[in-house]
Design an enzyme around this catalytic site. Sequence first.
Site, PDB file in Angstrom:
ATOM      1  CE  LYS A   1      -4.497   0.702   0.249  1.00  0.00           C
ATOM      2  NZ  LYS A   1      -5.618  -0.221  -0.026  1.00  0.00           N
TER       3      LYS A   1
ATOM      4  CG  ASP B   1      -7.295   3.084  -0.704  1.00  0.00           C
ATOM      5  OD1 ASP B   1      -7.671   1.904  -0.679  1.00  0.00           O
ATOM      6  OD2 ASP B   1      -7.457   3.855   0.281  1.00  0.00           O
TER       7      ASP B   1
HETATM    8  N1  GLU Z   1      -7.408   0.048  -2.735  1.00  0.00           N
HETATM    9  C1  GLU Z   1      -8.147  -1.130  -3.064  1.00  0.00           C
HETATM   10  C2  GLU Z   1      -8.173  -2.062  -1.870  1.00  0.00           C
HETATM   11  O1  GLU Z   1      -8.219  -1.616  -0.747  1.00  0.00           O
HETATM   12  C3  GLU Z   1      -7.707  -1.781  -4.358  1.00  0.00           C
HETATM   13  C4  GLU Z   1      -6.259  -2.108  -4.481  1.00  0.00           C
HETATM   14  C5  GLU Z   1      -5.822  -2.589  -5.858  1.00  0.00           C
HETATM   15  O2  GLU Z   1      -6.648  -2.651  -6.775  1.00  0.00           O
HETATM   16  O3  GLU Z   1      -4.640  -2.895  -5.993  1.00  0.00           O
HETATM   17  O4  GLU Z   1      -8.196  -3.265  -1.984  1.00  0.00           O
END
Ligand code: GLU
Length: 443
Positions: free
Chosen positions: A126, A166
């Site tokens: 992340k 996100d």
């Molecule tokens: N931010 C999204 C999550 O919390 C998607 C992450 C992604 O697609 O890599 O899963």
Amino acid sequence: MLNLTKFLGYVAEHNPNEPEFLQAVTEVVEDLIPYINNHHQDYETLKILERIAEPERVVSFRVTWLDDNNVIQVNRGYRVQMNSAIGPYKGGLRFSPTVNLSILKFLAFEQVFKNSLTGLPIGGGKGGSDFNPKGKSDMEIMRFCQSFMTELYRHIGAETDVPAGDIGVGGREIGYLYGQYKRIQNNFTGVLTGKGVHWGGSYIRPEATGYGLLYFVSCVLDNNNDTLEGKTIAISGAGNVAYYAAEKAILLGAKVITLSNSSGTLYDEDGFTLEKLHHLATLGRDIQEFTKKYKSATFYAEQKPWQFKCDIALPCATQNELDKNDAEILVENGCICVAEGANMPSTAEAVKVFHAAKIVYAPGKAANAGGVAVSGLEMSQNAIGQQWNTQKVDSQLKAIMENIHRTCIRYGKEECGYINYLRGANIGGFIKVAEAMKAQGVV
Ligand code: GLU
């Protein structure tokens, strides 16, 4: 034998001032430690838990950019590369003034289990920045994204680490980030997901988290010989996840009565229709405006949606938005299921209330995995140079959510028949990662 208190003491000591990270780790190891002690004592010697709670790498960097008045602005950027045992680091970027290392480590940690649950070969990561996109012009957003990528590019890659969106990062931001990556690397590759459908993106990616959430809830109801038809649903949030959750809920015959943002809650006693949703989407942050056109709706400033009687609650805004008091009201009002579209929206105390009342509690790492799942499908399409149609992606998304639901039942079903989805998701997501770490030796 692993000891919960001792282990949590160790994590707290090694990660001071990181309450959200500690919360996420606690929520997982409360289930994992008894499981490991009963089934996998070798993991203790292998220090699997100590390793899984330690990011493989954390990058923090300066992001300098010029605002529209030619004033220099300085923000902080991060990428937390949590675990790559089963695939390249994968997870979104969050742009919000609330971003700090604790938040990103909790999100990266959750992502490891979530990504494993999808069944796709993706590790967990992340990233993001404390940059506040609110009130910024389009060109300011672009300059910020370009500066952010000018450092981030050296840490990511289609087979190393694949960021996505996100909170605060949607299609527009992914576009600017991708443009800058390609310019620096001279390489058209699947290094980000959430791209536009005409330049390497996947159909259904914008809808995936919200749609997947409703597919998961359908599985939950189906397991109780019930359906979404006629159910009253309270949703928080008004961003991408909330919007498509509402859309799918309506399409599946449910009545959506709330949406919200940080200014307050919009309650529509007649329920939102698709037409109302489209109108809401044009209003931006000023959701109160909605009540001018639709008289069945009332705006409750500074209030959350959980006071309204509903069968199903879908928190789709942000972490810790639903506390013990909210949970008690939901239970009292006869809510039968809480499924998380956001990451860790329920506080630890709220989760305890749901479990004690034996209502369904579907944690984000299972229920909102549809977003990253379609990101995984976007990576596959990029790797083979193809684009699958909407129907193919949607049916794969549905199959993945059904599979996650089965995994939760497999590891979460209690003797009395109650399904502890949190335990099911924690153990089901963990096993594959732990086995991969064991096979790959002491790294
Ligand atoms: N931010 C999204 C999550 O919390 C998607 C992450 C992604 O697609 O890599 O899963």
